[in-house]
Structures are given as C-alpha cells and as structure tokens.
Design an enzyme around this catalytic site. Structure first.
Site, short mmCIF file in Angstrom:
data_model
loop_
_atom_site.label_atom_id
_atom_site.label_comp_id
_atom_site.label_asym_id
_atom_site.label_seq_id
_atom_site.Cartn_x
_atom_site.Cartn_y
_atom_site.Cartn_z
N GLU A 168 0.65 -1.25 0.01
CA GLU A 168 0.03 0.03 -0.12
C GLU A 168 0.61 1.43 -0.06
OE1 GLU A 168 -3.02 -0.11 3.02
OE2 GLU A 168 -3.88 -1.87 2.30
N GLU A 350 -5.31 -8.59 0.89
CA GLU A 350 -5.78 -8.42 2.19
C GLU A 350 -7.28 -7.97 1.84
OE1 GLU A 350 -4.06 -4.99 4.41
OE2 GLU A 350 -2.24 -5.72 4.05
C1 FCB Z 1 -4.35 -1.98 5.51
C2 FCB Z 1 -2.85 -2.30 6.16
C3 FCB Z 1 -2.92 -3.36 7.14
C4 FCB Z 1 -4.20 -3.27 8.00
C5 FCB Z 1 -5.48 -3.16 7.39
C6 FCB Z 1 -6.37 -3.05 8.17
O1 FCB Z 1 -4.29 -0.82 5.14
O2 FCB Z 1 -2.17 -2.63 4.92
O3 FCB Z 1 -1.75 -3.26 7.68
O4 FCB Z 1 -3.76 -2.36 9.08
O5 FCB Z 1 -5.39 -2.06 6.46
#
Ligand code: FCB
Length: 453
Positions: A168, A350
């Site tokens: 990210e 994620e």
């Molecule tokens: C993302 C991050 C991760 C976590 C999630 C909820 O932005 O990459 O580390 O904090 O959010």
C-alpha cells in the site's frame, strides 16, 4: 448467504495476512534497530491509548503456535512482512544475521507444514536511521531498499516462491507523509508525492533484484485499491469520482502497468514532476507476475465546492473502522483492474473487517458479522473470476488481532482473538467457518509437507 465453492479452481490459494510491526513484538531483541513506528508510537498523542508494537502478539517467539493455527485452518499460504530494521538495523550497511535467522526459521516452519510463504519486503517499518537521513521523500531510501531486498532474497530466495515488494504505497505516502496520521508523521504534500514516487521506483528496482537472485520467483506489489462510485450520474459527480480514482488507484496502477503517471492528475499536481528522473518510469513498469489487491471498502464521491467529497450511505452496514460493507465493490474493482491493466494474476492480499469482539462465558468469540463479511466478499471474488478476473488467491486480513496502527489495539481484525494481557490465542467463530470453507473448497488431498533441509 450461499458461497459456491465449486467456482474456485482447485489450485486457488487460501491464505491469511499479517505485517511485522503489527504482530511480532520483540522490538529490542536480537539486534533489531529502531523503526519509524517505534518512534511514532513513543511520541505522545500519536497512537490511541499510547499503544505500540513493542510486544504486539509476540509472534516473534510464538510463531510455532501460530503456524499450528494456520495448519488447523488448512491455509495454503501465509502473508507476513519482513522488518527491515531487523535485517539492517540502521537501514544500510551492516547486516544483522540474527534478524535474517528469524525469517529463515519462520519460512522453514511454514514449509514444513505445507504452507507457502508470501513475504512482503516493506510494510511501513522504515529504519529510523533512514528517516533521519531524509526518509522516503529522499531518493537514497529507494536505493537502500534495493540493497535490503538483495540481502533478504539471497537468504530466503531458495525457498520463497512469491515476493511482494511493497504494501500500500498510497497509505504509507499519504497518511504517513501528508496527513501525519501514520509514521513517520510528516505533514507535507510535497513529501507525500516524493515518497510515493520513491516507493514505486524502489518497487521497480526490487523486481530486478529479486529476479536476479531468485529467477523462478513470482514478484508483485500490493496496492490498496477501492472502486470509486459517483454519488449521482451528473457529470460533476462523475468527474469527482474519476479524480478520486486517479489519486487513489490510477496514480499507482498507471506507472506500474503503463509506465506513465495519469496525465489528468499530472496537469493538476505540479509537485510530482521534479522528482521524476529519466528512466524512472521504465524501472517502475518492470513486468510483474501478479498484482496484490488490498480492498476493504468503496468510495462514493460527489462534487463539493472545494473538490471531491466522500459520501456515506448510512443505511448500509459499516465496520468498527467506519468502513462500508459493500462486497460488489470488490467484484467491480477486480473486473475493472483486469480489463484496464491486464495483470497476469491477481491475489487478494488483504480483505477483512474489524468488529467489536468479546470472549463469551463459553470461552468462545462469536463474530457472525465478520464471518458474513468474509463470506460475502469471497462470493464477490468468485463472481469476479466468472467475469474474467484472473484471481488466484485470497488472504484474509488478518490471522490474529493485532496492532492497528494509529488505532492501537482498539480495532480487532483477526479471525483469532488475542487476549492481550495473557497473549492467549482464541480462534473466533470466523476461524472455524474459514477452516470448514477451505476444507470444502480443497477437495483434493493436501500435499504432504515439503521437506526442508
Ligand atoms: C491495511 C494495512 C494493514 C491493516 C489493514 C486493516 O491498510 O495494509 O496493515 O492495517 O489495513
């Protein structure tokens, strides 16, 4: 809420994701250097309740138990990140072998249980020494990252088959350098734009470094992406949504897949131009093997008097982070990314949800909202695959409750509950749901554990 397991191919990878600073603890052990997050947490008022990752889930010591939980889940892969300050305590130069040894042990433990390691080289814990020398707004940090990548891949590249360069970059650049809400806590838009460029540049350089040291490995980057919906069909709202798409999504997708920054934003954003040197965009657009997509919510955008304005559909469910639950946003995002950028493969690196969890009198943690979230988002992934998106795996965020950055330990994303005073792990109901779902999806017998030497 039926989810058709059959629409996932047999070799689809079911995983869980974490990050070093959020779970490891052991902040002062075995020669680890200081990271920007150690410094940020120690600065009063930056993190809720004054929390820090100093102890976190103590994964550094308890990883064998946690790999046992992964095995019980039937995970095919585990995404974790490597703490740069464990490997190079001052960012460059002298290598701390004890830091490499930890990840060496972790990789072996995973492989011994038939779980593919998916390490991320950078999930925001820059060595503080590099921040002191200019941090990501300085080009030298990108050079240091390429050196660090080389050290890590030389040690682990004989066993790791999938590498993620960065996590990210938008979040790290903007929330960390312009909004000041994450480490290193800078509040300069120019710093954010420069940091974003150097993160991308170092990604491109790291792709080459990884390919040189581990020619058979698959390499990608994880971007936080969210589909941007206009609040109405007016041309003004459409333009506002496109602008937000540009800043959040295209600013990263375009250079990686097309070798150029979006022209509509470059025109507006004069700050970006000076940091780009000849050859940078060619480096950034080095071919990758997969795109990691991190997705939690969508954007709904209207044209406000001072620029794009984020709207909220109050009638829809929102998580404990205030993020809207909207699974079809993930489907549309995946289809759009596949159509516009044609990544060879996509992994959802994620996806998950924070809800308020309590351990009940029965000792269990009943989290039906999280289970429903994961189930419906997985169903959206399945639809995206039917619509042609080349999604090859899904990693739930997160395996364990953990240190949620500026929110400290107040937000729980895990499918395993952590009782922080004792660090006891309690699998939540969502854990058992995911275990049963994986078992039903993976009908062929699991391969026997891969022997490690
Ligand atoms: C993302 C991050 C991760 C976590 C999630 C909820 O932005 O990459 O580390 O904090 O959010």
């Amino acid at each position: 809420m039926p989810t058709e397991n059959s629409s996932f191919p047999q070799d689809f990878i079911w995983g869980a994701a974490t990050a070093s600073y959020q779970i490891e603890g052991a902040a002062h052990e075995d020669g680890r250097g200081e990271s920007v997050w150690d410094r940020f947490c120690a600065t009063p008022g930056k993190v809720r309740n004054g929390d820090s990752g100093e102890r976190a889930c103590d994964f550094y010591h308890r990883y064998p138990e946690d790999v046992g939980l992964m095995r019980e889940l039937g995970l095919g892969a585990f995404r974790f990140s490597i703490a740069w300050p464990r490997i190079l305590p001052t960012g460059r130069g002298s290598v701390n072998e004890a830091g490499l040894d930890f990840y060496d042990r972790l990789v072996d433990e995973l492989l011994a249980h038939g779980i593919e390691p998916f390490p991320t080289l950078f999930h925001w814990d820059t060595p503080q020494a590099l921040e002191d020398q200019g941090g990501w707004p300085a080009r030298a940090t990108a050079e240091a990252f390429a050196e660090y990548a080389d050290v890590v891949v030389r040690r682990l590249g004989d066993r790791v088959r999938h590498w993620i360069t960065h996590n990210e970059p938008w979040v790290h650049a903007w929330i960390g350098h312009s909004w000041g809400k994450h480490a290193p806590g800078r509040t300069s838009e120019a710093d954010a734009v420069a940091a974003a460029h150097h993160l991308l540049l170092s990604h491109g350089w790291a792709v080459d470094v990884i390919r040189a040291a581990a020619p058979d490995a698959q390499v990608g980057i994880s971007l936080n992406l969210a589909h941007s919906y206009p609040a109405s069909e007016t041309p003004e709202d459409e333009a506002a949504a496109w602008h937000v798409d540009g800043e959040a999504n295209r600013w990263f997708l375009d250079p990686i897949f097309r070798g150029s920054y979006p022209a509509d934003l470059l025109e507006r954003n004069e700050l970006a131009v000076p940091v780009i040197q000849d050859g940078d965009l060619a480096a950034i657009s080095a071919p990758t093997d997969f795109l990691g997509v991190n997705n939690y919510f969508r954007f709904i955008v209207s044209a406000g008097a001072d620029g794009p304005r984020m709207e909220r559909h109050a009638e829809n469910q929102h998580t404990d982070m205030g993020w809207e639950v909207y699974p079809d946003g993930l489907r549309q995002l995946l289809v759009r990314v596949a159509n516009d950028y044609a990544p060879k493969e996509i992994y959802i690196t994620e996806n998950g949800a924070a809800f308020v969890d309590v351990q009940g009198h029965d000792g269990r943690v009943h989290d039906p909202e999280r289970t429903a979230y994961i189930q419906t988002y997985i169903a959206a992934v399945s639809q995206a695959i039917e619509d042609g998106a080349p999604v090859k795996g899904y990693f739930v965020w997160s395996l364990l409750d953990n240190f949620e950055w500026a929110e400290g330990y107040s937000k729980r994303f895990g499918i395993v509950y952590i009782d922080y005073p004792t660090l006891v792990r309690v699998p939540k109901d969502s854990f058992y749901w995911y275990r049963d779902f994986i078992a039903a999806s993976t009908r062929t017998p699991r391969p026997s554990p891969i022997a490690t030497g």
